[in-house]
Scaffold this active site. Structure first.
Site, PDB file in Angstrom:
ATOM      1  N   TYR A 168     -44.223  21.048  12.254  1.00 33.01           N
ATOM      2  CA  TYR A 168     -44.294  19.952  11.502  1.00 33.01           C
ATOM      3  C   TYR A 168     -45.618  19.940  10.726  1.00 33.01           C
ATOM      4  O   TYR A 168     -45.714  19.427   9.659  1.00 33.01           O
ATOM      5  CB  TYR A 168     -44.656  18.838  12.870  1.00 33.01           C
TER       6      TYR A 168
HETATM    7  P1  NAD Z   1     -42.773   6.593  12.869  1.00 29.64           P
HETATM    8  O1  NAD Z   1     -41.441   7.488  13.314  1.00 29.64           O
HETATM    9  O2  NAD Z   1     -42.810   5.502  13.741  1.00 29.64           O
HETATM   10  O3  NAD Z   1     -42.294   5.992  11.255  1.00 29.64           O
HETATM   11  C1  NAD Z   1     -41.841   6.648  10.457  1.00 29.64           C
HETATM   12  C2  NAD Z   1     -40.696   6.079   9.664  1.00 29.64           C
HETATM   13  O4  NAD Z   1     -40.237   6.578   8.684  1.00 29.64           O
HETATM   14  C3  NAD Z   1     -39.557   5.494  10.900  1.00 29.64           C
HETATM   15  O5  NAD Z   1     -39.423   4.550  10.942  1.00 29.64           O
HETATM   16  C4  NAD Z   1     -38.382   6.532  10.086  1.00 29.64           C
HETATM   17  O6  NAD Z   1     -37.181   5.755  10.295  1.00 29.64           O
HETATM   18  C5  NAD Z   1     -38.661   6.383   8.808  1.00 29.64           C
HETATM   19  N1  NAD Z   1     -38.044   7.664   7.909  1.00 29.64           N
HETATM   20  C6  NAD Z   1     -38.249   8.989   8.346  1.00 29.64           C
HETATM   21  N2  NAD Z   1     -37.617   9.705   7.347  1.00 29.64           N
HETATM   22  C7  NAD Z   1     -37.012   8.976   6.385  1.00 29.64           C
HETATM   23  C8  NAD Z   1     -36.414   8.991   5.158  1.00 29.64           C
HETATM   24  N3  NAD Z   1     -36.060  10.156   4.600  1.00 29.64           N
HETATM   25  N4  NAD Z   1     -36.238   8.033   4.380  1.00 29.64           N
HETATM   26  C9  NAD Z   1     -36.632   6.609   4.670  1.00 29.64           C
HETATM   27  N5  NAD Z   1     -37.226   6.598   5.905  1.00 29.64           N
HETATM   28  C10 NAD Z   1     -37.352   7.547   6.749  1.00 29.64           C
HETATM   29  O7  NAD Z   1     -44.130   7.441  12.649  1.00 29.64           O
HETATM   30  P2  NAD Z   1     -45.526   7.047  12.563  1.00 29.64           P
HETATM   31  O8  NAD Z   1     -46.308   7.418  13.966  1.00 29.64           O
HETATM   32  O9  NAD Z   1     -45.725   5.746  12.174  1.00 29.64           O
HETATM   33  O10 NAD Z   1     -45.959   7.911  11.300  1.00 29.64           O
HETATM   34  C11 NAD Z   1     -46.235   7.454  10.143  1.00 29.64           C
HETATM   35  C12 NAD Z   1     -46.737   8.642   9.182  1.00 29.64           C
HETATM   36  O11 NAD Z   1     -48.203   9.015   9.631  1.00 29.64           O
HETATM   37  C13 NAD Z   1     -45.818   9.907   9.235  1.00 29.64           C
HETATM   38  O12 NAD Z   1     -45.886  10.329   7.879  1.00 29.64           O
HETATM   39  C14 NAD Z   1     -46.705  10.698  10.227  1.00 29.64           C
HETATM   40  O13 NAD Z   1     -46.363  11.899   9.742  1.00 29.64           O
HETATM   41  C15 NAD Z   1     -48.093  10.137   9.867  1.00 29.64           C
HETATM   42  N6  NAD Z   1     -49.308  10.449  10.659  1.00 29.64           N
HETATM   43  C16 NAD Z   1     -48.918   9.867  12.194  1.00 29.64           C
HETATM   44  C17 NAD Z   1     -49.766   9.847  12.958  1.00 29.64           C
HETATM   45  C18 NAD Z   1     -49.768   9.299  14.308  1.00 29.64           C
HETATM   46  O14 NAD Z   1     -50.533   9.666  15.226  1.00 29.64           O
HETATM   47  N7  NAD Z   1     -48.821   8.222  14.551  1.00 29.64           N
HETATM   48  C19 NAD Z   1     -51.072  10.837  12.847  1.00 29.64           C
HETATM   49  C20 NAD Z   1     -50.888  11.558  11.532  1.00 29.64           C
HETATM   50  C21 NAD Z   1     -50.118  11.299  10.446  1.00 29.64           C
HETATM   51  C1  UGA Z   2     -50.103  13.008  16.711  1.00 27.35           C
HETATM   52  C2  UGA Z   2     -48.774  12.350  16.077  1.00 27.35           C
HETATM   53  O1  UGA Z   2     -47.710  12.341  17.064  1.00 27.35           O
HETATM   54  C3  UGA Z   2     -48.397  13.229  14.802  1.00 27.35           C
HETATM   55  O2  UGA Z   2     -47.669  12.404  14.098  1.00 27.35           O
HETATM   56  C4  UGA Z   2     -49.562  13.364  14.059  1.00 27.35           C
HETATM   57  O3  UGA Z   2     -49.536  14.077  12.941  1.00 27.35           O
HETATM   58  C5  UGA Z   2     -50.590  13.960  14.907  1.00 27.35           C
HETATM   59  O4  UGA Z   2     -51.236  12.983  16.074  1.00 27.35           O
HETATM   60  C6  UGA Z   2     -52.366  14.076  13.968  1.00 27.35           C
HETATM   61  O5  UGA Z   2     -53.043  13.843  14.547  1.00 27.35           O
HETATM   62  O6  UGA Z   2     -51.779  14.641  12.681  1.00 27.35           O
HETATM   63  P1  UGA Z   2     -50.307  14.468  18.820  1.00 27.35           P
HETATM   64  O7  UGA Z   2     -51.923  14.731  18.671  1.00 27.35           O
HETATM   65  O8  UGA Z   2     -49.674  15.557  19.539  1.00 27.35           O
HETATM   66  O9  UGA Z   2     -49.688  13.944  17.547  1.00 27.35           O
HETATM   67  O10 UGA Z   2     -50.341  12.924  19.689  1.00 27.35           O
HETATM   68  P2  UGA Z   2     -49.903  12.500  21.195  1.00 27.35           P
HETATM   69  O11 UGA Z   2     -48.570  12.684  21.097  1.00 27.35           O
HETATM   70  O12 UGA Z   2     -50.721  11.482  21.282  1.00 27.35           O
HETATM   71  O13 UGA Z   2     -50.356  13.773  22.048  1.00 27.35           O
HETATM   72  C7  UGA Z   2     -51.778  14.180  22.542  1.00 27.35           C
HETATM   73  C8  UGA Z   2     -51.860  15.059  23.374  1.00 27.35           C
HETATM   74  O14 UGA Z   2     -51.221  14.674  24.505  1.00 27.35           O
HETATM   75  C9  UGA Z   2     -51.539  16.636  23.209  1.00 27.35           C
HETATM   76  O15 UGA Z   2     -51.977  17.654  23.648  1.00 27.35           O
HETATM   77  C10 UGA Z   2     -49.877  16.148  23.995  1.00 27.35           C
HETATM   78  O16 UGA Z   2     -49.606  17.687  24.227  1.00 27.35           O
HETATM   79  C11 UGA Z   2     -50.483  15.572  25.021  1.00 27.35           C
HETATM   80  N1  UGA Z   2     -49.144  14.982  25.834  1.00 27.35           N
HETATM   81  C12 UGA Z   2     -48.232  14.211  25.193  1.00 27.35           C
HETATM   82  C13 UGA Z   2     -49.272  14.894  27.216  1.00 27.35           C
HETATM   83  O17 UGA Z   2     -49.855  15.547  27.939  1.00 27.35           O
HETATM   84  N2  UGA Z   2     -48.156  14.502  27.745  1.00 27.35           N
HETATM   85  C14 UGA Z   2     -47.071  13.495  26.901  1.00 27.35           C
HETATM   86  O18 UGA Z   2     -46.232  12.975  27.585  1.00 27.35           O
HETATM   87  C15 UGA Z   2     -47.297  13.332  25.713  1.00 27.35           C
END
Ligand code: NAD
Ligand code: UGA
Length: 325
Positions: free
Chosen positions: A155
């Site tokens: 990813y």
């Molecule tokens: P999410 O899965 O809730 O939202 C992403 C949305 O994009 C989904 O609703 C999905 O249906 C849509 N999507 C995926 N592929 C698509 C496509 N080909 N065409 C149109 N729509 C599409 O995820 P999120 O947690 O809201 O993350 C949003 C963005 O932020 C992502 O780019 C993710 O990589 C980035 N990001 C998220 C986190 C986090 O902690 N949530 C951290 C770092 C980066």
């Molecule tokens: C999150 C988002 O899911 C990604 O989309 C994003 O890109 C990423 O942050 C980012 O910072 O860029 P992650 O940090 O893995 O990824 O987020 P969480 O799912 O909240 O996990 C945090 C920690 O909890 C990880 O170490 C994971 O292994 C752990 N975890 C997760 C558990 O121990 N149990 C669970 O059920 C889920």
């Protein structure tokens, strides 16, 4: 022209966790917003419909359902000033194995297609949702934007490659690309695969939380309202085009301490069930947010304890919703 508040905004991934909050904030600020979302199968479409509930009452908001890889994008970009590109396949731990083609489709092909469609337009801004996962296991914390990028998950490799594509389209075609590297965003509507969503739900239900590894991993958790503020600022601020900017909460906490905090907020002692450490997880993350402070006027406003309270409140509301109450 930068940030002219009247120009239409395009938000990809608008039915998702962060995208729905961002689209709401832009619409509330009086912008016309077009959202695109494919309702990809990473979690139920019904959850995404609920994410959109408040937006559907917003007169300036329109949703286009479809995949960025297939949709005719030129008409959707007509009249758009700023693109906020959040659509992606966002799970870290699911990116191994056979699912990887979905990551290349949603994270790379979709991004390349959007950049191609944008390349000859006079966009004001193209803001990309990048990720702390581009750093992998950073050697020094807090990590600055100059640190080496060495993702440790498939990813993370796709998020970094998409960021390179943006840089390349900026360099060759002048696409006004800016990349926000978000650090583990949480709060209401958080994706159901993410730690806090699962933990809060488990503790509220009196079920054990599943911890991958010993719980000593640390994360810089960012409240979704703070992440949204950074996007809004990046869409309007001068001097950010071509930059990559960390967006974090500015503090880190061990997972097991966060679980304690959830227990205190929920008024119930959490039970922990230990699972094997997840491959592709960074051990520790912490953002240096000095660049965001300087360029975006960014300042995280929601401390973890408050953000977790909001997420718990939301999870309880959702539980009421599914029970038909
Ligand atoms: P999410 O899965 O809730 O939202 C992403 C949305 O994009 C989904 O609703 C999905 O249906 C849509 N999507 C995926 N592929 C698509 C496509 N080909 N065409 C149109 N729509 C599409 O995820 P999120 O947690 O809201 O993350 C949003 C963005 O932020 C992502 O780019 C993710 O990589 C980035 N990001 C998220 C986190 C986090 O902690 N949530 C951290 C770092 C980066
Ligand atoms: C999150 C988002 O899911 C990604 O989309 C994003 O890109 C990423 O942050 C980012 O910072 O860029 P992650 O940090 O893995 O990824 O987020 P969480 O799912 O909240 O996990 C945090 C920690 O909890 C990880 O170490 C994971 O292994 C752990 N975890 C997760 C558990 O121990 N149990 C669970 O059920 C889920």
């Amino acid at each position: 022209v930068s940030g002219s508040p009247r120009a239409r905004a395009l938000v990809t991934g608008a039915a998702g966790f962060v995208g729905s909050h961002l689209a709401e904030a832009l619409a509330a600020a009086g912008r016309d917003v077009v959202g695109i979302d494919s309702f990809s199968d990473t979690y139920p479409a019904a959850v995404k419909e609920r994410n959109l509930a408040r937006l559907s009452a917003s007169p300036g908001f329109r949703l286009v359902r479809g995949d960025l890889v297939d949709l005719p994008l030129a008409p959707l970009l007509d009249g758009v000033g700023a693109v906020y590109h959040l659509a992606a396949r966002a799970g870290v731990r699911a990116s191994w194995g056979a699912e990887f083609d979905r990551y290349t489709h949603d994270n790379l092909l979709a991004t390349q297609r959007l950049l191609e469609a944008a390349r000859d337009l006079r966009l004001e801004r193209f803001v990309y949702a990048s990720s702390s996962s581009v750093y992998g296991d950073a050697r020094e914390l807090p990590v600055t934007e100059e640190a080496p990028t060495e993702p440790v998950s498939p990813y993370g490799a796709t998020k970094l490659t998409a960021e390179h594509l943006g840089r390349i389209y900026h360099r060759s075609y002048g696409v006004p690309f800016v990349s926000l590297r978000l650090f583990t965003v949480y709060g209401p509507r958080q994706r159901p695969d993410m730690a806090f969503h699962r933990f809060v739900r488990a503790v509220a239900a009196g079920e054990p939380v599943e911890v991958y590894g010993d719980g000593a991993q640390t994360r810089d958790f960012t409240y979704v309202g703070d992440a949204v503020a950074a996007f809004v600022a990046a869409g309007a601020a001068e001097g950010v085009v071509g930059e990559v900017i960390n967006v974090g909460g500015g503090v880190r906490i061990a997972l097991r301490d966060a679980i304690e905090m959830i227990g205190e907020i929920a008024g119930r002692a959490p039970r922990v069930s230990t699972r094997p450490k997840a491959r592709g997880d960074a051990a520790h993350t912490l953002a240096s947010i000095r660049k965001a402070e300087r360029l975006l006027g960014y300042r995280p406003a929601t401390p973890l304890v408050e953000g977790l309270r909001e997420e718990l409140r939301w999870v309880r509301e959702q539980a009421g919703f599914s029970a038909g109450r």
